[in-house]
Design an enzyme around this catalytic site. Structure first.
Site, PDB file in Angstrom:
ATOM      1  CG  ASP A  20      10.704  -9.097  -6.844  1.00 29.79           C
ATOM      2  OD1 ASP A  20      10.964  -9.926  -5.966  1.00 29.79           O
ATOM      3  OD2 ASP A  20       9.695  -9.149  -7.565  1.00 29.79           O
ATOM      4  CD  GLU A  21      10.877  -3.024  -3.979  1.00 24.65           C
ATOM      5  OE1 GLU A  21      11.075  -3.989  -3.198  1.00 24.65           O
ATOM      6  OE2 GLU A  21       9.756  -2.540  -4.198  1.00 24.65           O
ATOM      7  N   GLY A  22      15.470  -5.685  -3.813  1.00 19.66           N
ATOM      8  CA  GLY A  22      16.742  -6.052  -3.190  1.00 19.66           C
ATOM      9  C   GLY A  22      16.758  -5.685  -1.714  1.00 19.66           C
ATOM     10  CE  LYS A  23      10.981  -6.189   0.170  1.00 19.66           C
ATOM     11  NZ  LYS A  23      10.683  -6.129  -1.266  1.00 19.66           N
ATOM     12  N   GLY A  24      16.567  -7.687   0.705  1.00 17.97           N
ATOM     13  CA  GLY A  24      17.358  -8.661   1.449  1.00 17.97           C
ATOM     14  C   GLY A  24      18.803  -8.223   1.627  1.00 17.97           C
ATOM     15  CG  ASN A  45       3.875 -13.543  -0.546  1.00 12.59           C
ATOM     16  OD1 ASN A  45       4.522 -13.713   0.471  1.00 12.59           O
ATOM     17  ND2 ASN A  45       2.903 -12.653  -0.616  1.00 12.59           N
ATOM     18  N   GLY A  47      10.818 -13.807  -1.309  1.00  8.04           N
ATOM     19  CA  GLY A  47      11.960 -14.712  -1.349  1.00  8.04           C
ATOM     20  C   GLY A  47      13.215 -13.969  -1.725  1.00  8.04           C
ATOM     21  CG  HIS A  48      15.947 -12.334   0.534  1.00  8.54           C
ATOM     22  ND1 HIS A  48      14.960 -11.810   1.304  1.00  8.54           N
ATOM     23  CD2 HIS A  48      16.895 -12.773   1.370  1.00  8.54           C
ATOM     24  CE1 HIS A  48      15.303 -11.920   2.572  1.00  8.54           C
ATOM     25  NE2 HIS A  48      16.470 -12.493   2.641  1.00  8.54           N
ATOM     26  CB  THR A  49      19.307 -15.802  -3.437  1.00  8.90           C
ATOM     27  OG1 THR A  49      18.205 -16.137  -4.279  1.00  8.90           O
ATOM     28  CG2 THR A  49      20.332 -16.904  -3.471  1.00  8.90           C
ATOM     29  CD  GLN A 234       4.876  -9.719   0.076  1.00  8.99           C
ATOM     30  OE1 GLN A 234       4.581  -9.539   1.242  1.00  8.99           O
ATOM     31  NE2 GLN A 234       5.470 -10.806  -0.328  1.00  8.99           N
ATOM     32  CB  THR A 324       6.866 -17.418  -9.458  1.00  8.50           C
ATOM     33  OG1 THR A 324       7.240 -16.088  -9.836  1.00  8.50           O
ATOM     34  CG2 THR A 324       5.958 -17.359  -8.248  1.00  8.50           C
TER      35      THR A 324
HETATM   36  P1  IMP Z   1       0.204 -12.870  -3.618  1.00  6.78           P
HETATM   37  O1  IMP Z   1       0.959 -12.095  -2.602  1.00  6.78           O
HETATM   38  O2  IMP Z   1       0.812 -14.224  -3.924  1.00  6.78           O
HETATM   39  O3  IMP Z   1      -1.248 -12.954  -3.309  1.00  6.78           O
HETATM   40  O4  IMP Z   1       0.320 -12.055  -4.992  1.00  6.78           O
HETATM   41  C1  IMP Z   1      -0.289 -10.795  -5.168  1.00  6.78           C
HETATM   42  C2  IMP Z   1       0.557  -9.883  -6.033  1.00  6.78           C
HETATM   43  O5  IMP Z   1       1.712  -9.510  -5.309  1.00  6.78           O
HETATM   44  C3  IMP Z   1       1.077 -10.522  -7.325  1.00  6.78           C
HETATM   45  O6  IMP Z   1       1.172  -9.510  -8.304  1.00  6.78           O
HETATM   46  C4  IMP Z   1       2.465 -10.999  -6.932  1.00  6.78           C
HETATM   47  O7  IMP Z   1       3.304 -11.122  -8.052  1.00  6.78           O
HETATM   48  C5  IMP Z   1       2.894  -9.870  -6.023  1.00  6.78           C
HETATM   49  N1  IMP Z   1       3.908 -10.273  -5.036  1.00  6.78           N
HETATM   50  C6  IMP Z   1       3.708 -10.935  -3.884  1.00  6.78           C
HETATM   51  N2  IMP Z   1       4.859 -11.112  -3.222  1.00  6.78           N
HETATM   52  C7  IMP Z   1       5.816 -10.522  -3.955  1.00  6.78           C
HETATM   53  C8  IMP Z   1       7.234 -10.340  -3.780  1.00  6.78           C
HETATM   54  O8  IMP Z   1       7.851 -10.754  -2.802  1.00  6.78           O
HETATM   55  N3  IMP Z   1       7.883  -9.686  -4.783  1.00  6.78           N
HETATM   56  C9  IMP Z   1       7.218  -9.200  -5.866  1.00  6.78           C
HETATM   57  N4  IMP Z   1       5.921  -9.336  -6.066  1.00  6.78           N
HETATM   58  C10 IMP Z   1       5.212  -9.994  -5.124  1.00  6.78           C
HETATM   59 MG    MG Z   2      11.400 -11.052  -4.118  1.00  6.61          MG
END
Ligand code: IMP
Ligand code: MG
Length: 454
Positions: A20-24, A45, A47-49, A234, A324
């Site tokens: 969530d650093e703003g890679k997008g 997991n 996501g970016h807008t 991630q 989420t």
């Molecule tokens: P998983 O990737 O859904 O298995 O989650 C494992 C851990 O990585 C959790 O702490 C999630 O909140 C975190 N996580 C996974 N994907 C992201 C992402 O894109 N941004 C931030 N945290 C993430």
């Molecule tokens: Mg994100």
């Protein structure tokens, strides 16, 4: 013999902290002139807008570079695909008027498929744990788990005749169904016949985008000097090897793992851009040395009269998960983690987002802080310790204080437009991390980035 270019053209964007650093946003900047944009790890997991023609869309699987009509976009072998989400994204992009989505999007047949039982398993494994990871429950871990036991189903398998797919699913779900039964979860037990029929159809919808020679695609791009951008997902501390295991994701999302997932060799790389924010955030559980107190319980904001420092940062920086919608944990900037990340990520440049926001936060808090060393086991240290599992101690940040009340107009486009106080903050980040800050995010739009000669 003619040798391929000694150095590649690929720009890799990697998260420096917990995502969530703003890679997008910065990826989008590079994608504007790119030939090929690749996603290499993770799944829905992330996501970016993105905004296209004034319309917003949250992309979880398709590289944001699809917005630029000259790009070819590849979903690489390190990605786990939830086909329902992918098909929805394709449809949504087409409806927004993004041209030739199906022609420009390529999906490697090697990518593993996320099934509904993976999501149920994700929740079940979390429920077994005394200290849950706080996963996104998107089935990411269990899909990679099936890959490791050699019972995973890839896009190639989805495209087998439906009877064969059914046999493969049967094998894959045998242990999972036993586990569901043992936990009184008969209701979610998977039915291979039904799943095979449904998912084979998804496979057929994706077939036109199947890339049968992904390594050839990147190899040709390398030889021809094409501009390649890899959109990391991630981040450093979420990597399953180097991060805070078990509070990590299930892929190798640092540079090397991302390259593998994106069908690239190290020789194809030109620059590694590490992205961070001017403050830090984390969703899910696990160590976060600079975390500040906030009114959050069970992934929800609880009502409060007087905000804590964490509440002020969260609300100013809109720190809620794109996937989420969970309120994120927040804290001051940890430069020590980045100093630790520098070489293992092969960092060439830093991109620091939210430099405007931290100024606004500084106005409310009176100052902002930066962690420039830790106290750990009674000693002053300058790296993130590897043995916190053994010591049971989370490193204590040592802070330097900055005035922080700067204002950066979103029209600023040159480094000279930035107040001296903000420059001091950036300079200190460079000193502690050893990584030059080349890109500075100063607002929400793709254009709100200052590029600096370093
Ligand atoms: P998983 O990737 O859904 O298995 O989650 C494992 C851990 O990585 C959790 O702490 C999630 O909140 C975190 N996580 C996974 N994907 C992201 C992402 O894109 N941004 C931030 N945290 C993430
Ligand atoms: Mg994100």
């Amino acid at each position: 013999m003619k040798q391929a270019k000694a150095k590649g053209n690929a720009i890799i964007v990697i998260g420096g902290k917990w995502g969530d650093e703003g890679k997008g946003k910065i990826t989008s900047r590079f994608s504007k002139n790119a030939d090929i944009v690749i996603r290499g790890t993770g799944g829905a997991n992330a996501g970016h807008t993105i905004v296209y023609n004034g319309k917003k869309i949250a992309l979880h699987l398709i590289p944001g570079g699809i917005m630029y009509p000259q790009t070819t976009c590849l979903i690489g072998q390190g990605v786990v695909i939830d086909p329902k989400i992918l098909i929805e994204e394709i449809k949504a992009l087409e409806e927004m008027g993004v041209p030739e989505v199906k022609k420009r999007l390529k999906i490697t047949g090697r990518a593993h498929i996320v099934f509904p039982y993976h999501k149920d398993l994700d929740g079940l494994y979390e429920s077994f744990k005394m200290d849950p990871v706080g996963t996104t429950k998107r089935g990411i871990g269990p899909t990679y788990m099936d890959q490791d036991t050699r019972s995973g189903i890839r896009l190639y398998e989805l495209l087998q005749p439906v009877e064969e797919l059914e046999q493969l699913i049967k094998v894959a779900i045998t242990p999972h169904n036993q586990l569901f039964r043992a936990n009184n979860m008969e209701g979610v037990m998977a039915d291979a016949h039904k799943l095979a029929k449904e998912y084979h159809q998804y496979g057929e919808l994706l077939r036109p985008m199947l890339e049968r020679d992904p390594d050839g695609l990147t190899s040709r791009a390398y030889k021809e000097g094409k501009r390649v951008v890899v959109e990391g997902a991630q981040a450093f501390r979420l990597d399953k090897f180097v991060g805070d295991y078990p509070d990590v994701t299930s892929s190798n999302c640092i540079t090397t793992g991302t390259l593998l997932g994106a069908h690239l060799s190290h020789k194809m790389v030109d620059k590694v851009i590490v992205v961070v924010k001017a403050h830090d955030s984390r969703v899910g559980n696990g160590p976060f040395p600079t975390e500040l107190p906030a009114h959050i319980a069970n992934d929800q904001v609880i009502s409060y009269d007087e905000p804590y420092e964490g509440d002020i940062i969260r609300e100013n920086a809109h720190e809620y998960g794109a996937t989420t919608n969970r309120p994120r944990r927040v804290g001051f900037f940890d430069a020590v983690i980045l100093a630790t990340a520098k070489d293992i990520l092969g960092a060439d440049y830093l991109c620091i987002n939210h430099m405007d926001t931290i100024g606004e936060i500084g106005k409310k808090l009176g100052s902002v802080k930066m962690c420039t060393s830790y106290t750990y086991q009674g000693k002053l240290i300058h790296h993130y310790p590897d043995d916190i599992r053994l010591t049971g101690e989370i490193p204590t940040p040592n802070y330097e204080e900055f005035y922080g009340g700067w204002t950066i107009p979103s029209t600023a486009r040159s480094y000279d437009d930035i107040p001296e106080t903000a420059k001091e903050y950036i300079k200190r980040i460079e000193e502690v991390t050893g990584i030059p800050v080349k890109y500075i995010g100063i607002g929400p739009d793709n254009e709100d980035i200052i590029e600096r000669d370093v």
